[in-house]
Design a protein around this motif. Structure first.
Motif, PDB file in Angstrom:
ATOM      1  N   LEU A 345       0.848  -1.185   0.000  1.00 25.38           N
ATOM      2  CA  LEU A 345       0.000   0.000   0.000  1.00 25.38           C
ATOM      3  C   LEU A 345       0.886   1.237   0.000  1.00 25.38           C
ATOM      4  O   LEU A 345       1.859   1.306   0.754  1.00 25.38           O
ATOM      5  CB  LEU A 345      -0.904   0.014   1.237  1.00 25.38           C
ATOM      6  CG  LEU A 345      -1.939  -1.113   1.343  1.00 25.38           C
ATOM      7  CD1 LEU A 345      -2.656  -1.056   2.686  1.00 25.38           C
ATOM      8  CD2 LEU A 345      -2.936  -1.024   0.206  1.00 25.38           C
ATOM      9  N   SER A 346       0.558   2.208  -0.830  1.00 23.19           N
ATOM     10  CA  SER A 346       1.360   3.430  -0.885  1.00 23.19           C
ATOM     11  C   SER A 346       0.495   4.675  -1.045  1.00 23.19           C
ATOM     12  O   SER A 346       0.459   5.527  -0.171  1.00 23.19           O
ATOM     13  CB  SER A 346       2.392   3.349  -2.024  1.00 23.19           C
ATOM     14  OG  SER A 346       1.769   3.018  -3.250  1.00 23.19           O
ATOM     15  N   SER A 347      -0.235   4.798  -2.163  1.00 23.95           N
ATOM     16  CA  SER A 347      -1.041   6.003  -2.392  1.00 23.95           C
ATOM     17  C   SER A 347      -2.280   6.041  -1.502  1.00 23.95           C
ATOM     18  O   SER A 347      -2.830   7.104  -1.247  1.00 23.95           O
ATOM     19  CB  SER A 347      -1.441   6.099  -3.867  1.00 23.95           C
ATOM     20  OG  SER A 347      -2.196   4.959  -4.245  1.00 23.95           O
ATOM     21  N   HIS A 348      -2.740   4.878  -1.054  1.00 29.90           N
ATOM     22  CA  HIS A 348      -3.890   4.794  -0.150  1.00 29.90           C
ATOM     23  C   HIS A 348      -3.678   3.604   0.778  1.00 29.90           C
ATOM     24  O   HIS A 348      -2.708   2.864   0.644  1.00 29.90           O
ATOM     25  CB  HIS A 348      -5.196   4.631  -0.940  1.00 29.90           C
ATOM     26  CG  HIS A 348      -5.230   3.378  -1.773  1.00 29.90           C
ATOM     27  ND1 HIS A 348      -5.496   2.134  -1.237  1.00 29.90           N
ATOM     28  CD2 HIS A 348      -5.004   3.171  -3.104  1.00 29.90           C
ATOM     29  CE1 HIS A 348      -5.447   1.215  -2.180  1.00 29.90           C
ATOM     30  NE2 HIS A 348      -5.146   1.816  -3.331  1.00 29.90           N
ATOM     31  N   HIS A 349      -4.596   3.418   1.723  1.00 32.72           N
ATOM     32  CA  HIS A 349      -4.445   2.348   2.716  1.00 32.72           C
ATOM     33  C   HIS A 349      -5.632   1.395   2.714  1.00 32.72           C
ATOM     34  O   HIS A 349      -6.052   0.902   3.754  1.00 32.72           O
ATOM     35  CB  HIS A 349      -4.232   2.928   4.115  1.00 32.72           C
ATOM     36  CG  HIS A 349      -2.916   3.619   4.266  1.00 32.72           C
ATOM     37  ND1 HIS A 349      -2.612   4.458   5.330  1.00 32.72           N
ATOM     38  CD2 HIS A 349      -1.812   3.606   3.474  1.00 32.72           C
ATOM     39  CE1 HIS A 349      -1.380   4.920   5.182  1.00 32.72           C
ATOM     40  NE2 HIS A 349      -0.880   4.418   4.071  1.00 32.72           N
ATOM     41  N   ASP A 350      -6.179   1.106   1.554  1.00 39.48           N
ATOM     42  CA  ASP A 350      -7.294   0.178   1.427  1.00 39.48           C
ATOM     43  C   ASP A 350      -6.776  -1.131   0.819  1.00 39.48           C
ATOM     44  O   ASP A 350      -6.420  -1.171  -0.356  1.00 39.48           O
ATOM     45  CB  ASP A 350      -8.380   0.777   0.538  1.00 39.48           C
ATOM     46  CG  ASP A 350      -9.666  -0.042   0.550  1.00 39.48           C
ATOM     47  OD1 ASP A 350      -9.608  -1.230   0.928  1.00 39.48           O
ATOM     48  OD2 ASP A 350     -10.724   0.500   0.172  1.00 39.48           O
ATOM     49  N   VAL A 351      -6.756  -2.199   1.605  1.00 37.43           N
ATOM     50  CA  VAL A 351      -6.193  -3.467   1.142  1.00 37.43           C
ATOM     51  C   VAL A 351      -7.006  -4.089   0.020  1.00 37.43           C
ATOM     52  O   VAL A 351      -6.507  -4.954  -0.710  1.00 37.43           O
ATOM     53  CB  VAL A 351      -6.054  -4.477   2.303  1.00 37.43           C
ATOM     54  CG1 VAL A 351      -5.024  -3.998   3.304  1.00 37.43           C
ATOM     55  CG2 VAL A 351      -7.390  -4.722   2.975  1.00 37.43           C
ATOM     56  N   LYS A 352      -8.258  -3.667  -0.138  1.00 34.97           N
ATOM     57  CA  LYS A 352      -9.079  -4.232  -1.205  1.00 34.97           C
ATOM     58  C   LYS A 352      -8.555  -3.844  -2.585  1.00 34.97           C
ATOM     59  O   LYS A 352      -8.839  -4.514  -3.582  1.00 34.97           O
ATOM     60  CB  LYS A 352     -10.534  -3.766  -1.061  1.00 34.97           C
ATOM     61  CG  LYS A 352     -11.234  -4.286   0.188  1.00 34.97           C
ATOM     62  CD  LYS A 352     -12.658  -3.769   0.259  1.00 34.97           C
ATOM     63  CE  LYS A 352     -13.344  -4.216   1.542  1.00 34.97           C
ATOM     64  NZ  LYS A 352     -13.489  -5.682   1.620  1.00 34.97           N
TER      65      LYS A 352
END
Length: 405
Positions: A345-352
């Motif tokens: 994860l880099s630009s956001h923190h949503d694992v989906k």
């Protein structure tokens, strides 16, 4: 690509992002000091070293063939394997140039990526007569997100400058358990150990593009070749020695909702983003060590929006590389792989909607085929009539499960 990953029907198309066997992820941690696989730069060029103990007879045979067919100077001594290349200046110039057709037997494409990577990716075929190239597709170096898909909120990022160095003040290090996941070595960072999820620095972070915690965002570091295998279709190998933990490539394509592919048949190139299964040991996934911090939007690892524990289910999103993708779409399955899949994860923190990245699980000598475990559970693939389908595995390893699914 060689062994088919998918077939009609969602269950037929399922390809897990991590191995069902714990040992596939259980490689040794990268060495910080005294590494025998140091990449050494001097005024004669660039050299790669590896003890002969890590090379099999077949690997040495491959290296000798590599020398004969590609005219690369090498020496085999009693204590080490040694490859040398041209001067550093020549290296920089050649890395962006086309491959000389006379140097590669069976060359069918000078550069698969058409200059979209920082290294050329030649394609060779010494199996077919006459040699044919892979089916046409659009090469993209990063995943494309359609306008109709909702993207997660951007991550805030750290306040570091230049490069992240202090785990006490870097918020990205805090997300990784108050450590940096990569070990700084000559030639680039190496992932210290497989993790449930790796938090890299993103676009809102204060550090620069060469920060160690952006390792998987810095492009190809090893020269890759797509080649036709005798029995598995297309495959991928590296001309360079890849150390354990080294970043190899990421799986790119078009981000799609998994449900959108329910009625699509004949797509052999998509990857379900099932990071939550690995994070929480759901289904056949082996849970990796390490605590996972709360995810943005109020979601906690392993718990859905209503506070219920996650159960085995189809992931919401997948990466579709059928018509647009990169070199990773040609990497074959193996029951004893030399790569492992890591959620990043880099630009956001949503694992989906995490990025899918491949790292070396062991020291990989030049010219050895690159593979990862597709992670199918035996008996899990059924056709539209509910009949269990079987596909033989052609990886040829000692512990081969004999079936891909």
């Amino acid at each position: 690509m060689g062994e088919p990953r998918v077939s009609p029907g969602r269950q037929n198309r399922r390809k897990r992002m991590s191995s069902p066997d714990a040992k596939k992820d259980g490689r040794k941690k990268a060495k910080v000091d005294g590494d025998p696989d140091t990449s050494e730069v001097n005024n004669l060029g660039i050299s790669w070293f590896a003890p002969l103990t890590v090379l099999s007879n077949s690997s040495i045979t491959s290296i000798k063939k590599f020398r004969e067919t590609r005219r690369i100077n090498h020496l085999l001594r009693t204590d080490e394997f040694h490859l040398t290349r041209k001067s550093r200046r020549d290296l920089v110039q050649e890395s962006s140039s086309k491959v000389d057709e006379n140097d590669l037997p069976g060359l069918v494409c000078n550069d698969l990526c058409n200059g979209k990577e920082n290294l050329c990716i030649p394609v060779t075929n010494e199996v077919d007569d006459p040699p044919v190239a892979p089916e046409e597709f659009e090469y993209i170096s990063s995943t494309r997100v359609p306008k109709n898909l909702v993207t997660p909120a951007s991550a805030e990022g750290c306040n570091c400058k230049g490069k992240c160095t202090d785990t006490r003040t870097c918020s990205c290090a805090t997300l990784n358990g108050s450590i940096f996941p990569y070990v700084g070595k000559a030639g680039g960072g190496r992932l210290f150990e497989p993790k449930a999820v790796v938090f890299e620095c993103g676009p809102n972070c204060g550090c620069g593009p060469m920060c160690l915690n952006r390792t998987s965002q810095q492009g190809l570091k090893y020269r890759l070749e797509v080649y036709k295998t005798p029995d598995k279709g297309w495959g991928v190998r590296s001309w360079d020695y890849i150390p354990s933990g080294g970043y190899v490539c990421g799986y790119t394509g078009v981000l799609r909702k998994t449900s959108d592919l329910d009625n699509v048949s004949g797509n052999d190139y998509f990857f379900e983003i099932d990071c939550e299964h690995t994070m929480n040991g759901i289904g056949v996934r082996e849970k990796r060590l390490g605590e996972v911090p709360p995810i943005v939007n109020g979601h906690i690892a392993g718990v859905d929006g209503d506070g219920k524990l996650l159960e085995e289910s189809d992931p919401d999103y997948c990466i579709d590389a059928a018509s647009s993708g990169n070199v990773t779409r040609f990497i074959n399955h193996s029951c004893e792989p030399n790569l492992f899949v890591q959620c990043v994860l880099s630009s956001h923190h949503d694992v989906k909607q995490a990025r899918i990245v491949l790292f070396a699980s062991e020291n990989i000598p030049p010219m050895q085929e690159l593979t990862y475990d597709y992670g199918y559970e035996l008996g899990s693939v059924v056709d539209t009539d509910g009949i269990v389908k079987e596909l033989p595995c052609c990886c040829g390893t000692a512990d081969c499960r004999k079936r891909l699914y």
